[in-house]
Design a protein around this motif. Structure first.
Motif, PDB file in Angstrom:
ATOM      1  N   TYR A  86       0.959  -1.133   0.022  1.00 38.37           N
ATOM      2  CA  TYR A  86       0.046   0.097  -0.017  1.00 38.37           C
ATOM      3  C   TYR A  86       0.905   1.196  -0.042  1.00 38.37           C
ATOM      4  CZ  TYR A  86      -3.946  -3.107   1.129  1.00 38.37           C
ATOM      5  OH  TYR A  86      -4.732  -4.144   1.193  1.00 38.37           O
ATOM      6  N   LEU A  87       0.343   2.286  -0.521  1.00 38.61           N
ATOM      7  CA  LEU A  87       0.816   3.844  -0.476  1.00 38.61           C
ATOM      8  C   LEU A  87       0.601   4.234   1.035  1.00 38.61           C
ATOM      9  CD1 LEU A  87       2.401   6.156  -1.691  1.00 38.61           C
ATOM     10  CD2 LEU A  87       0.386   6.764  -2.751  1.00 38.61           C
ATOM     11  N   TRP A  88       1.371   4.667   1.697  1.00 39.54           N
ATOM     12  CA  TRP A  88       1.144   5.566   3.106  1.00 39.54           C
ATOM     13  C   TRP A  88       1.540   6.927   3.050  1.00 39.54           C
ATOM     14  CZ3 TRP A  88      -1.043   2.220   7.169  1.00 39.54           C
ATOM     15  CH2 TRP A  88      -1.158   0.928   6.709  1.00 39.54           C
ATOM     16  N   THR A  89       0.721   7.871   3.485  1.00 38.24           N
ATOM     17  CA  THR A  89       1.341   9.024   3.583  1.00 38.24           C
ATOM     18  C   THR A  89       0.768   9.681   5.130  1.00 38.24           C
ATOM     19  OG1 THR A  89       1.421  11.491   2.575  1.00 38.24           O
ATOM     20  CG2 THR A  89      -0.893  10.534   2.980  1.00 38.24           C
ATOM     21  N   SER A  90       1.445  10.981   5.490  1.00 40.32           N
ATOM     22  CA  SER A  90       1.264  11.635   6.677  1.00 40.32           C
ATOM     23  C   SER A  90       0.935  12.932   6.514  1.00 40.32           C
ATOM     24  CB  SER A  90       2.386  11.104   7.579  1.00 40.32           C
ATOM     25  OG  SER A  90       2.288  11.921   8.822  1.00 40.32           O
ATOM     26  N   LEU A  91       0.316  13.662   7.419  1.00 33.09           N
ATOM     27  CA  LEU A  91      -0.110  15.032   7.255  1.00 33.09           C
ATOM     28  C   LEU A  91       0.718  15.794   8.219  1.00 33.09           C
ATOM     29  CD1 LEU A  91      -3.930  14.607   6.800  1.00 33.09           C
ATOM     30  CD2 LEU A  91      -2.357  15.401   5.027  1.00 33.09           C
ATOM     31  N   GLY A  92       1.681  15.040   9.119  1.00 31.56           N
ATOM     32  CA  GLY A  92       2.315  15.729  10.100  1.00 31.56           C
ATOM     33  C   GLY A  92       3.819  15.231  10.131  1.00 31.56           C
ATOM     34  N   ALA A  93       4.190  14.820  11.204  1.00 29.50           N
ATOM     35  CA  ALA A  93       5.696  14.291  11.207  1.00 29.50           C
ATOM     36  C   ALA A  93       5.641  12.933  11.501  1.00 29.50           C
ATOM     37  CB  ALA A  93       6.445  15.304  12.405  1.00 29.50           C
ATOM     38  N   PRO A  94       5.648  12.083  10.653  1.00 28.24           N
ATOM     39  CA  PRO A  94       5.281  10.674  11.003  1.00 28.24           C
ATOM     40  C   PRO A  94       6.308   9.922  11.908  1.00 28.24           C
ATOM     41  CG  PRO A  94       6.075  10.843   8.914  1.00 28.24           C
ATOM     42  CD  PRO A  94       5.902  12.154   9.386  1.00 28.24           C
ATOM     43  N   ARG A  95       5.741   9.136  12.908  1.00 30.72           N
ATOM     44  CA  ARG A  95       6.645   8.032  13.460  1.00 30.72           C
ATOM     45  C   ARG A  95       6.750   6.848  12.638  1.00 30.72           C
ATOM     46  NH1 ARG A  95       2.965  10.383  17.377  1.00 30.72           N
ATOM     47  NH2 ARG A  95       1.786   8.401  17.253  1.00 30.72           N
ATOM     48  N   PRO A  96       7.590   6.001  12.830  1.00 34.91           N
ATOM     49  CA  PRO A  96       7.599   4.609  12.202  1.00 34.91           C
ATOM     50  C   PRO A  96       6.234   3.735  12.104  1.00 34.91           C
ATOM     51  CG  PRO A  96       9.379   4.887  13.736  1.00 34.91           C
ATOM     52  CD  PRO A  96       8.463   5.850  14.144  1.00 34.91           C
ATOM     53  N   LEU A  97       6.129   3.267  11.003  1.00 35.89           N
ATOM     54  CA  LEU A  97       4.887   2.411  10.659  1.00 35.89           C
ATOM     55  C   LEU A  97       5.030   1.018  11.576  1.00 35.89           C
ATOM     56  CD1 LEU A  97       2.221   2.013   9.327  1.00 35.89           C
ATOM     57  CD2 LEU A  97       3.395   1.122   7.457  1.00 35.89           C
ATOM     58  N   PHE A  98       3.737   0.740  12.012  1.00 34.29           N
ATOM     59  CA  PHE A  98       3.911  -0.478  13.175  1.00 34.29           C
ATOM     60  C   PHE A  98       4.419  -1.700  11.843  1.00 34.29           C
ATOM     61  CE2 PHE A  98      -0.553   0.126  10.772  1.00 34.29           C
ATOM     62  CZ  PHE A  98      -0.645  -0.922  10.395  1.00 34.29           C
ATOM     63  N   GLU A  99       4.819  -2.875  12.590  1.00 40.70           N
ATOM     64  CA  GLU A  99       5.564  -3.896  12.092  1.00 40.70           C
ATOM     65  C   GLU A  99       4.459  -5.072  11.904  1.00 40.70           C
ATOM     66  OE1 GLU A  99       8.393  -3.942  10.045  1.00 40.70           O
ATOM     67  OE2 GLU A  99       8.801  -1.998  10.528  1.00 40.70           O
ATOM     68  N   ILE A 100       4.400  -5.803  11.039  1.00 34.18           N
ATOM     69  CA  ILE A 100       3.712  -7.005  10.571  1.00 34.18           C
ATOM     70  C   ILE A 100       4.916  -8.021  10.326  1.00 34.18           C
ATOM     71  CG2 ILE A 100       1.904  -8.414   9.867  1.00 34.18           C
ATOM     72  CD1 ILE A 100       0.386  -5.775   9.317  1.00 34.18           C
ATOM     73  N   PRO A 101       5.559  -8.675  11.109  1.00 32.87           N
ATOM     74  CA  PRO A 101       6.795  -9.455  10.825  1.00 32.87           C
ATOM     75  C   PRO A 101       6.132 -10.494   9.812  1.00 32.87           C
ATOM     76  CG  PRO A 101       6.782  -9.297  13.280  1.00 32.87           C
ATOM     77  CD  PRO A 101       5.434  -8.611  12.634  1.00 32.87           C
ATOM     78  N   GLU A 102       5.182 -11.166   9.896  1.00 36.44           N
ATOM     79  CA  GLU A 102       4.759 -12.192   9.008  1.00 36.44           C
ATOM     80  C   GLU A 102       4.773 -11.717   7.404  1.00 36.44           C
ATOM     81  OE1 GLU A 102       3.051 -13.010  13.138  1.00 36.44           O
ATOM     82  OE2 GLU A 102       3.036 -11.240  11.834  1.00 36.44           O
ATOM     83  N   ALA A 103       4.807 -10.374   7.195  1.00 33.63           N
ATOM     84  CA  ALA A 103       4.794  -9.900   5.957  1.00 33.63           C
ATOM     85  C   ALA A 103       5.878 -10.253   5.215  1.00 33.63           C
ATOM     86  CB  ALA A 103       4.323  -8.430   6.005  1.00 33.63           C
ATOM     87  N   ASP A 104       7.204 -10.474   6.068  1.00 40.37           N
ATOM     88  CA  ASP A 104       8.276 -10.735   5.313  1.00 40.37           C
ATOM     89  C   ASP A 104       8.838 -12.325   5.069  1.00 40.37           C
ATOM     90  OD1 ASP A 104       8.900  -7.683   4.979  1.00 40.37           O
ATOM     91  OD2 ASP A 104       9.397  -7.779   6.881  1.00 40.37           O
ATOM     92  N   GLU A 105       7.886 -13.089   5.790  1.00 40.67           N
ATOM     93  CA  GLU A 105       8.216 -14.485   5.835  1.00 40.67           C
ATOM     94  C   GLU A 105       7.867 -14.936   4.153  1.00 40.67           C
ATOM     95  OE1 GLU A 105       6.704 -15.335  10.466  1.00 40.67           O
ATOM     96  OE2 GLU A 105       5.600 -16.238   8.601  1.00 40.67           O
ATOM     97  N   SER A 106       8.876 -15.766   3.799  1.00 46.32           N
ATOM     98  CA  SER A 106       8.833 -16.248   2.300  1.00 46.32           C
ATOM     99  C   SER A 106       7.824 -17.146   2.201  1.00 46.32           C
ATOM    100  CB  SER A 106      10.344 -16.671   2.038  1.00 46.32           C
ATOM    101  OG  SER A 106      10.582 -17.658   2.935  1.00 46.32           O
ATOM    102  N   ASN A 107       7.325 -17.895   2.999  1.00 48.39           N
ATOM    103  CA  ASN A 107       6.382 -19.090   2.527  1.00 48.39           C
ATOM    104  C   ASN A 107       4.750 -18.457   2.895  1.00 48.39           C
ATOM    105  OD1 ASN A 107       6.224 -18.754   5.424  1.00 48.39           O
ATOM    106  ND2 ASN A 107       6.397 -20.966   5.580  1.00 48.39           N
ATOM    107  N   ARG A 108       4.811 -17.260   2.866  1.00 50.71           N
ATOM    108  CA  ARG A 108       3.429 -16.739   3.064  1.00 50.71           C
ATOM    109  C   ARG A 108       2.843 -15.956   1.504  1.00 50.71           C
ATOM    110  NH1 ARG A 108       0.737 -16.063   7.662  1.00 50.71           N
ATOM    111  NH2 ARG A 108       2.038 -16.862   9.657  1.00 50.71           N
ATOM    112  N   ARG A 109       1.584 -15.834   1.525  1.00 55.50           N
ATOM    113  CA  ARG A 109       1.112 -15.481   0.293  1.00 55.50           C
ATOM    114  C   ARG A 109       0.408 -13.818   0.776  1.00 55.50           C
ATOM    115  NH1 ARG A 109      -3.278 -18.398  -2.740  1.00 55.50           N
ATOM    116  NH2 ARG A 109      -3.941 -16.997  -4.251  1.00 55.50           N
ATOM    117  N   VAL A 110       0.982 -12.952   0.183  1.00 51.68           N
ATOM    118  CA  VAL A 110       0.389 -11.768   0.570  1.00 51.68           C
ATOM    119  C   VAL A 110      -0.362 -11.064  -0.602  1.00 51.68           C
ATOM    120  CG1 VAL A 110       1.333  -9.056   1.266  1.00 51.68           C
ATOM    121  CG2 VAL A 110       2.612 -11.414   2.039  1.00 51.68           C
ATOM    122  N   LEU A 111      -1.634 -10.553  -0.140  1.00 49.74           N
ATOM    123  CA  LEU A 111      -2.407 -10.052  -1.118  1.00 49.74           C
ATOM    124  C   LEU A 111      -3.285  -8.921  -0.820  1.00 49.74           C
ATOM    125  CD1 LEU A 111      -3.842 -11.106  -3.821  1.00 49.74           C
ATOM    126  CD2 LEU A 111      -5.670 -12.298  -2.290  1.00 49.74           C
TER     127      LEU A 111
END
Length: 305
Positions: A86-111
């Motif tokens: 996804y494309l994300w934006t901020s209208l202020g001074a953004p802090r780091p986006l929350f992490e979802i570690p599973e998104a980087d697991e190679s055996n998962r299907r991201v959709l």
């Protein structure tokens, strides 16, 4: 509601300083400029022929639809990142986006599953996502069924270290918990709310014992009473075609949408006396309290001081 109320831009610093989703990158055409909206602020989005994305506060003369500007985007563009597709934006001074570690697991299907608009507030959308009690009555024969209507007791805590809500030990009987399910079963859930307008659901995977499928609800608050809900899947299911997974999510949200749009007031009341909760609503109660503690006023009806 008066149009001027809906057009009022958000002034909550806690929301302005967060990343917010604007849609799936794969759906954004190249060499196009178009209009959008976030937290009551009119935006212009553009994607170059090479795929570069830019977002800025809408300016006089910005077209409703056009090619990538020949002179390039204005100098005062908003910050952007691409994450989870996804494309994300901020209208202020953004802090780091929350992490979802599973998104980087190679055996998962991201959709990217779907993006759906609804006439409701972002907090109403998130609270509905947390509510297991409506499964048998709204998602009958799929996510719930009578007589299996009891929401067993579960645990909810607000993590001060991570700044998010976690609901654990959630168990609910479901006739068809996922598209690949072959029959009814008790499903284990974990709910995360790492962002006032985003929630992440972990549910036991039918084909991978001890592991969880992950479903994200990333809500774009267009204004205080209109949203675009982006549904994201991170699955251990490799067998179902994309179109079937998307159709399943469309059917689920299609059942939720009329419920959401008929909830009045559309803003989420934070006063615990405004809408009487029951034991099953523990996560929703914690969410409302958390919004009040954060100082969120956009899309909610604040409680008494």
């Amino acid at each position: 509601m008066a149009p001027e109320f809906l057009e009022q831009p958000c002034e909550d610093e806690v929301l302005l300083d967060l990343w917010h989703p604007l849609g799936a990158v794969e759906t954004m055409p190249r060499n196009r400029t178009w209009r959008d909206r976030l937290l009551g602020v009119p935006l212009t989005l553009s994607r170059s022929p090479e795929g570069r994305l830019a977002v800025w506060r809408r300016q006089d003369g910005d077209p409703e639809s056009a090619a990538w500007p020949a002179e390039g985007p204005p100098a005062s563009t908003l910050p952007v990142i691409e994450r989870y597709g996804y494309l994300w934006t901020s209208l202020g001074a953004p802090r780091p986006l929350f992490e979802i570690p599973e998104a980087d697991e190679s055996n998962r299907r991201v959709l990217h599953a779907i993006s759906v608009t609804a006439r409701t507030s972002a907090p109403r959308g998130i609270e509905n996502f947390l509510d297991m009690g409506h499964f048998p009555f709204v998602h009958t024969s799929v996510l719930g069924d009578e007589p299996h209507t009891e929401v067993k007791d579960y645990n909810v805590e607000v993590s001060a270290a991570d700044g998010e809500i976690i609901a654990t030990d959630c168990v609910f009987y479901q006739p068809k918990a996922a598209l690949s399910s072959q029959g009814g079963a008790e499903v284990d859930y974990v709910f995360r709310v790492p962002h006032p307008h985003c929630s992440v659901l972990y549910k036991s995977s039918p084909g991978a014992e001890g592991r969880f499928d992950v479903i994200g609800l990333f809500v774009q608050a267009l204004d205080q009473e209109h949203i675009r809900a982006h549904m994201w899947l991170c699955l251990l299911d490799d067998d179902q075609p994309d179109w079937a997974l998307r159709r399943f999510q469309v059917s689920i949200f299609g059942q939720d949408k009329p419920i959401l749009e008929n909830q009045l007031p559309r803003g989420l009341p934070l006063d615990p006396r405004a809408e009487t909760p029951i034991r099953a609503d523990k996560s929703g109660v914690a969410y409302r309290r958390w919004l009040g503690q954060l100082g969120v006023r956009y899309g909610v009806i604040p409680g008494a001081a």
